[in-house]
Scaffold this active site. Sequence first.
Site, PDB file in Angstrom:
ATOM      1  N   SER A 276       0.860  -1.337  -0.019  1.00 34.95           N
ATOM      2  CA  SER A 276      -0.112   0.049   0.050  1.00 34.95           C
ATOM      3  C   SER A 276       0.681   1.280  -0.142  1.00 34.95           C
ATOM      4  O   SER A 276       0.332   2.384   0.029  1.00 34.95           O
ATOM      5  CB  SER A 276      -1.039   0.016   1.425  1.00 34.95           C
ATOM      6  OG  SER A 276       0.046  -0.174   2.433  1.00 34.95           O
TER       7      SER A 276
ATOM      8  N   HIS B 179     -39.782  21.191 -12.170  1.00 35.16           N
ATOM      9  CA  HIS B 179     -39.858  20.384 -13.257  1.00 35.16           C
ATOM     10  C   HIS B 179     -39.108  21.053 -14.418  1.00 35.16           C
ATOM     11  O   HIS B 179     -39.388  20.792 -15.629  1.00 35.16           O
ATOM     12  CB  HIS B 179     -41.189  20.112 -13.756  1.00 35.16           C
ATOM     13  CG  HIS B 179     -42.417  19.438 -12.868  1.00 35.16           C
ATOM     14  ND1 HIS B 179     -42.537  18.231 -12.531  1.00 35.16           N
ATOM     15  CD2 HIS B 179     -42.979  19.990 -11.761  1.00 35.16           C
ATOM     16  CE1 HIS B 179     -43.312  17.878 -11.531  1.00 35.16           C
ATOM     17  NE2 HIS B 179     -43.502  19.175 -11.109  1.00 35.16           N
TER      18      HIS B 179
ATOM     19  N   LYS C 240     -16.410  28.526 -29.287  1.00 41.10           N
ATOM     20  CA  LYS C 240     -16.840  27.804 -28.050  1.00 41.10           C
ATOM     21  C   LYS C 240     -16.288  28.299 -26.827  1.00 41.10           C
ATOM     22  O   LYS C 240     -15.140  28.715 -26.818  1.00 41.10           O
ATOM     23  CB  LYS C 240     -16.495  26.211 -28.249  1.00 41.10           C
ATOM     24  CG  LYS C 240     -17.660  25.592 -29.030  1.00 41.10           C
ATOM     25  CD  LYS C 240     -19.053  25.923 -28.546  1.00 41.10           C
ATOM     26  CE  LYS C 240     -19.751  24.914 -28.298  1.00 41.10           C
ATOM     27  NZ  LYS C 240     -19.434  23.498 -27.631  1.00 41.10           N
TER      28      LYS C 240
ATOM     29  N   ASN D 282     -17.225  27.016 -23.056  1.00 35.17           N
ATOM     30  CA  ASN D 282     -17.813  26.027 -22.534  1.00 35.17           C
ATOM     31  C   ASN D 282     -17.655  26.147 -21.041  1.00 35.17           C
ATOM     32  O   ASN D 282     -16.545  26.250 -20.491  1.00 35.17           O
ATOM     33  CB  ASN D 282     -17.321  24.688 -22.987  1.00 35.17           C
ATOM     34  CG  ASN D 282     -17.441  24.263 -24.447  1.00 35.17           C
ATOM     35  OD1 ASN D 282     -18.653  24.827 -24.991  1.00 35.17           O
ATOM     36  ND2 ASN D 282     -16.717  23.724 -25.280  1.00 35.17           N
TER      37      ASN D 282
ATOM     38  N   GLU E  36     -19.297  21.323 -15.524  1.00 35.27           N
ATOM     39  CA  GLU E  36     -19.670  20.029 -16.069  1.00 35.27           C
ATOM     40  C   GLU E  36     -18.645  18.790 -15.464  1.00 35.27           C
ATOM     41  O   GLU E  36     -19.208  17.794 -15.190  1.00 35.27           O
ATOM     42  CB  GLU E  36     -19.337  19.842 -17.602  1.00 35.27           C
ATOM     43  CG  GLU E  36     -20.177  20.657 -18.531  1.00 35.27           C
ATOM     44  CD  GLU E  36     -19.582  20.665 -20.129  1.00 35.27           C
ATOM     45  OE1 GLU E  36     -19.658  19.619 -20.584  1.00 35.27           O
ATOM     46  OE2 GLU E  36     -18.979  21.721 -20.399  1.00 35.27           O
TER      47      GLU E  36
ATOM     48  N   GLN F 253      -7.564  -2.988   3.228  1.00 41.19           N
ATOM     49  CA  GLN F 253      -6.558  -2.074   3.000  1.00 41.19           C
ATOM     50  C   GLN F 253      -7.309  -1.052   1.746  1.00 41.19           C
ATOM     51  O   GLN F 253      -6.836  -0.221   1.349  1.00 41.19           O
ATOM     52  CB  GLN F 253      -5.654  -2.927   2.250  1.00 41.19           C
ATOM     53  CG  GLN F 253      -4.319  -2.072   1.654  1.00 41.19           C
ATOM     54  CD  GLN F 253      -3.241  -2.655   1.284  1.00 41.19           C
ATOM     55  OE1 GLN F 253      -2.659  -3.551   2.091  1.00 41.19           O
ATOM     56  NE2 GLN F 253      -2.773  -2.871  -0.105  1.00 41.19           N
TER      57      GLN F 253
ATOM     58  N   LYS G 203      -8.328   3.066   1.408  1.00 38.07           N
ATOM     59  CA  LYS G 203      -7.644   4.438   1.310  1.00 38.07           C
ATOM     60  C   LYS G 203      -7.689   5.035  -0.012  1.00 38.07           C
ATOM     61  O   LYS G 203      -7.979   6.384  -0.138  1.00 38.07           O
ATOM     62  CB  LYS G 203      -6.114   3.926   1.686  1.00 38.07           C
ATOM     63  CG  LYS G 203      -5.879   3.662   3.054  1.00 38.07           C
ATOM     64  CD  LYS G 203      -4.418   3.253   3.215  1.00 38.07           C
ATOM     65  CE  LYS G 203      -4.402   2.547   4.627  1.00 38.07           C
ATOM     66  NZ  LYS G 203      -5.207   1.375   4.490  1.00 38.07           N
TER      67      LYS G 203
END
Lengths: 472, 472, 472, 472
Positions: free
Chosen positions: D32, D165, D292, D294, D299, D331, D334
């Site tokens: 780990s 809605h 564009k 964006n 997002e 383990q 984590k």
Amino acid sequence: MGPAVSGTRKAKLWGGRFRQDTAKSVLAFTSSLPFDRRLYREDIAGSIAHARMLAKQGIISSTEGEAIVNGLVALREEMDRGQFAFDPHLEDIHTAIELALAERIGEVAGKLHTGRSRNDQVALDLRLYVKGAIDQLTGLIQGLERALVGLAEAHVQTIMPGYTHTQRAQPVLLAHHLLAYFEMLERDRERLGDCRRRADVLPLGSGALAGTTFNIDRDFVARELGFGQVSRNSLDAVSDRDFIVEFLAAASLVMAHLSRLAEEVVLWSTPEFGFLTLDQAYATGSSIMPQKLNPDPAELVRGKAGRVFGHLVGMLATLKALPLSYSRDLQEDKEGLFDTVDTVQASLEVLAGLFSTVKVNAPAMRRAAQEGYATATDAADYLARRGLPFRQAHEIVGQLVRYAEERGKALAELSLEEFRRFSALFREDIHQALTVEASVAARDVYGGTAPGQVQARLEEAKRILGMPADGP
Amino acid sequence: MGPAVSGTRKAKLWGGRFRQDTAKSVLAFTSSLPFDRRLYREDIAGSIAHARMLAKQGIISSTEGEAIVNGLVALREEMDRGQFAFDPHLEDIHTAIELALAERIGEVAGKLHTGRSRNDQVALDLRLYVKGAIDQLTGLIQGLERALVGLAEAHVQTIMPGYTHTQRAQPVLLAHHLLAYFEMLERDRERLGDCRRRADVLPLGSGALAGTTFNIDRDFVARELGFGQVSRNSLDAVSDRDFIVEFLAAASLVMAHLSRLAEEVVLWSTPEFGFLTLDQAYATGSSIMPQKLNPDPAELVRGKAGRVFGHLVGMLATLKALPLSYSRDLQEDKEGLFDTVDTVQASLEVLAGLFSTVKVNAPAMRRAAQEGYATATDAADYLARRGLPFRQAHEIVGQLVRYAEERGKALAELSLEEFRRFSALFREDIHQALTVEASVAARDVYGGTAPGQVQARLEEAKRILGMPADGP
Amino acid sequence: MGPAVSGTRKAKLWGGRFRQDTAKSVLAFTSSLPFDRRLYREDIAGSIAHARMLAKQGIISSTEGEAIVNGLVALREEMDRGQFAFDPHLEDIHTAIELALAERIGEVAGKLHTGRSRNDQVALDLRLYVKGAIDQLTGLIQGLERALVGLAEAHVQTIMPGYTHTQRAQPVLLAHHLLAYFEMLERDRERLGDCRRRADVLPLGSGALAGTTFNIDRDFVARELGFGQVSRNSLDAVSDRDFIVEFLAAASLVMAHLSRLAEEVVLWSTPEFGFLTLDQAYATGSSIMPQKLNPDPAELVRGKAGRVFGHLVGMLATLKALPLSYSRDLQEDKEGLFDTVDTVQASLEVLAGLFSTVKVNAPAMRRAAQEGYATATDAADYLARRGLPFRQAHEIVGQLVRYAEERGKALAELSLEEFRRFSALFREDIHQALTVEASVAARDVYGGTAPGQVQARLEEAKRILGMPADGP
Amino acid sequence: MGPAVSGTRKAKLWGGRFRQDTAKSVLAFTSSLPFDRRLYREDIAGSIAHARMLAKQGIISSTEGEAIVNGLVALREEMDRGQFAFDPHLEDIHTAIELALAERIGEVAGKLHTGRSRNDQVALDLRLYVKGAIDQLTGLIQGLERALVGLAEAHVQTIMPGYTHTQRAQPVLLAHHLLAYFEMLERDRERLGDCRRRADVLPLGSGALAGTTFNIDRDFVARELGFGQVSRNSLDAVSDRDFIVEFLAAASLVMAHLSRLAEEVVLWSTPEFGFLTLDQAYATGSSIMPQKLNPDPAELVRGKAGRVFGHLVGMLATLKALPLSYSRDLQEDKEGLFDTVDTVQASLEVLAGLFSTVKVNAPAMRRAAQEGYATATDAADYLARRGLPFRQAHEIVGQLVRYAEERGKALAELSLEEFRRFSALFREDIHQALTVEASVAARDVYGGTAPGQVQARLEEAKRILGMPADGP
């Protein structure tokens, strides 16, 4: 006098602007009545409090208020008696109750919905329901705790192998093992209590989303219904389902704990372990193998954990990326919630029964604790207490175990001379130090498995559970 | 003659070795009859095939076989007519049917279970059920496909803004957009078909776990029931629920697709977008806001995706770390499966209806496509086609857009001179190149949005769906 | 000649219209380079094919095409050698490669992006990656299958208790038990193969969402890259991540199977079962308990199933309700995918190693199979074969077991007379019929545990895996 | 003097009983260190407190204690400076630190592990980590709250359409809408606080599973490390990961809230809504479409909710059915935890920045609120206040809306005469009652959208956040 309401439209709480009927498949698809009828008591309680408040505020007359309240009480009795026939074509429990009320008390029923919306109404019903469910489940958790603590009390002296990695690790008391589940369940109770506190907020008065134009008294309604707080933002109040997610998460942890307990029931009742014998009332048979006595109830509890996890995930996925405020997606909050309550309830009850009747095979446990090398750590601690760095002590005892294993002996079967071949620090008292009794007794630290410690924890548990001091 | 079977035990297919009755709460907890009664047709079909085989092999006499088969057929008719009263105290549908058969035809019913176990029997029922469910759902998928393709056909000329990041990106045909969902749904059909192939394996004959000691003919049973294969390992066959997980995963993808489509219905029917007007039969109203016309069916489809994802997770979690072979945890395979089938079915039907009736506001779509700078890529491609590296062309047009935006103009409103201030490669044909028609037409690549391409894909779709060549 | 590109903007493939730099935190938040650099080989392969196609079609000159291809090949070598320093401020692997190419071959690099977008480019990379990953994993699945089949071959005669409900049920051959996993893994291979088929579709040519205005040759690119199909709808192609969900679902089933196998390793290597001894190379120790030899690799495989289920859920939740076409949410498709591939790969390898080295304690298995009443079904079948309805036979043997159990005897230890006290149908051959050998041999049905059946399945498995006929 | 420790074994904290080295693939699979090195500060803090306690209790000498503490402090500084080279062949951070300490201070380092185990050590590290992570995240939650409240303060007068809605429902104040998120985030803070309380329990002293044989002082260690409680059951303490599940569940709700907020950012910054203009520092461009801009950061926040849900599910699935006490499956606690902390942290920071810089298009919001029939409820309330049952008032206004819609008019554009055609209760003041200002002002209920109510909630929020009374 209002215009006539056409026949088919009577089945809805809306329709004025519609020129066309709802498609039949849509009606069936969108109706929540098949499952939200379960909320009828909460819905009626909310409506009664709302009607009383409307009358108190003079928004409706006190005569109107009384008519409505009496009508609702009568309706509830009818439903309690199972005599009310729900019309499957209705949209939801709110519609069913409002229309039934109108049939019974006439036009005045139409005043009940003044100053509220189904959006704050359903939020109210759900909060009442969750609070009630938590009260019920915390009671059942205590029931299981009592069964475990009762069994623990009978086994404060029973030594069994404690396991890590499902391998025998160190001897422990069975009572200590059982009390580990008491700790888990106590956390569950606490967690459900925190959830209840956050559910304990009155949403009514939020209207459809923006509040209401009527001069309502929200504090009065909160008092009537036993809510500790009143919601602070109407947009949030009608679209908040956090308390359901939080409940499902808390329930998932309950089921995770029960699945661990169930796994141990399954393992311990195998002939290989042989630690438990299930009462036949808590086992089932096979349609083909006549000898079978299967731990089905425990297996089902274990399996049902998955279902509750699934409900949690489903709810989170449903909430994700929903813009404010109410969207119909939120109707998906109910079925998973109800099923979770039923599942946790039944699982708790079945395990409480199982542990109240199970037989413990204490000699088998003790035998298992003595076999192998479960007290090797005690040998290492022995050396460390005599000054050797623990890391070296561990290394030496590892070699000792290997030596014993190659000769097919237990540690206790080695002679002092053999011990001393590995370290001169070993003395005559080493054999005594490696008994399972000594091993258990030596872990006399708060939270450890020494009999005194376990007894103290047991007394504490009994006090918390209100169990008599002398026995289960 | 066997020994008497005691009264209470009659309710189970086991009990000889039990000295004690099952606890009532355990009975309720472990009984699957409330939900697995849904499998009665599959269960009876399997039993009929099994009985015929037993008779053919001489394991039972042909008279006995006939008696059993006739009894089962009569029972099925009774159940089909809804006249059979299921006893809620029974363990499962298998028990209910075997006991009902015994009541009707006597002791010979006890021979039906020869050479099989409930473990292979329930695996059989589920495989029959999943195969049937897939057949039904693939039909409904085609129903939705037809609705989408029909709408696409009416809108091969309708230009709308194509979106990325929910921002207008490039003009596309509405038909092209709708056919994107045809592609998704075709993959769903294919995926369900693959799942069906893997479900199409007869488990009967695996017994409880190890096979059977009777001289059975598994191939005969497979042929009777229409299975393509016979399972190869009995331990696997009784504990394999892969086909259910695979079905739930395929259904999750169907719902993911439907949730995307539903999201677009919700967005496009806002006044802000104004692209769609829902038929009132596919919308609902508000109990408080009289003007409301809400896209509830689409919202519910979107929300219900979460529930199906949850069932998938629940099943995976339940299967995790179960040792071989059958464990009772597997009983948890049914409710999520049934609910998934119902959910996907209803969602497909509702959306098919919705798209068959929705009104498209083509002018609003076209207006949205023309506003802004949706053809800026065409300007960059224009430069790139004239030799400029695309990366530079992109940079120049970016500055052009910024220039236009600062002046509050569309690209097409800039003069040729203004264009040429940014690159001498711009010519008189630039304005023509930036119309939405030219933009759409220019994407004349397989899979692109040019009308000819879309028309060809549409024809292909209609052929696949068996729709008449001339129209929907 | 294009306008100068300002210093800071060079780090992006866009920026012309932006007046302002991206916030640093946004850059770090949105950059996928830390994980998508893993796709560099796929990205470069796609770019080489694209450049060749552009040159073939005359969209760029063949000199330009060659320069680009050579530059990409050199870059790939640099990356293969680990000598390429990725700039952490870049947005993604596509940007990193295009900018590095521009540094090396100059302005002509800017022509590479002609007729494509990052939207179809990343879809391409992912499809290439998934196809490659499936090829690798199916190889590793076969590796584990070989280890299991090899062990099965050594144990065609080893009898062990078959389990249902983790209770001994009927005797089976260890080889039969191991081959159950072969069946599961074969389904996994098939399922991954189906997924690969659906991933085997070229998305390049879909542009940002609507196709491209250049005269590209998609079939040529498909052939260059080894794709079997070309995508049919550009909007779908850039937003379709079904193949990733399908891969994650198939991987989840692989992990579900491995978790079941791992659970059995854990159980069987307890001293209570004592069926397996792990090779020390496949076990680990304790920092405090010197005697411990823990099955950690198996436990981790079991635990890691959860992680893969989580990735599947995460991806489904991310896709839910995304409108068409590409949204940046889709960037979340990669990390879970990569981690799933790594997890499944390592789990398969570790288990293959574990089963190649594990020692089976055949006598302990046999002893466990003989204890208890594992052949009780054989007694019931014995009676049923002599004409008693199976249901009655089951009841009688149930009572027989109870009788024996109360006397602390095994079934085989009862005298014939005692048998006949329960049914006159018992004859002298009953004792022989209840040996574990007879029990196993009697299940001589296709898929059953009789030695001949298991041997035949084993030969089949070896043929499928290309293992030599005579031995592992 | 201890026996020699062989070269290869030095890399582990165990090995004495092993005759064979761990397989390389197993080492890589089980290590780990690649991720738990993140816990080095927590691990060292725990070891320092443990060493101090050992010295205080006389289990080691004070000289030994000092040497260990000084060595650990030096090691931590080295790691803080990034100068420590972690050896990838080590098992975990505990091993890495103990071995590094031994290299620096010699054999005495071997005394540090006296009276503890990695099982209680890792539980300690994780609890310290989770407590720290919660402190950090609650700070960041406040950061986002401040950004939202600051924007709300600037828009107490801005009227926008409230949605249900995703359809316009009733006019609300933008400030009211933003404060709905304040409520959600406050619940998140509270929930994380409850989780912190349950994490605030010292597990050290539980040993491997059963406590320790040394005379340790757990209360001292708890005080040193700032823990409020000491664990009560050692078996539970080493296998309890409830606090991680609870944290992941709380984090999932945070992400659910952020995903809702992000969805609104995406919607509101479309040209169709046009409510927001993102600062270019919080938007990104396209590699192919030069125009564009964006909302990628929003997002990604929306998409990343899925990943956190997945981690929650993964952890629950991993815990399911694990017998007590520690198993290596744990383990897996984590990586999902760390990734969740990083994801929530970055999402909160990015949204705080976004909302601190976004521009609101107030006129567009107001326009949208005025269009359509958003004040229809006010018309129904108008009638209800004049005595008509609300249900009839709703019906009448529904017909009114339909009438207006058919004529293409807004409600306010109808003449009084037209109003009175539907009900004689309408008076001259009806037009005034239907303005958006009047509508908003009328919802003057606690939690409602009336300016005074919103202002009061805003002041409360500022007070909670410690923001100056006069402005943001």
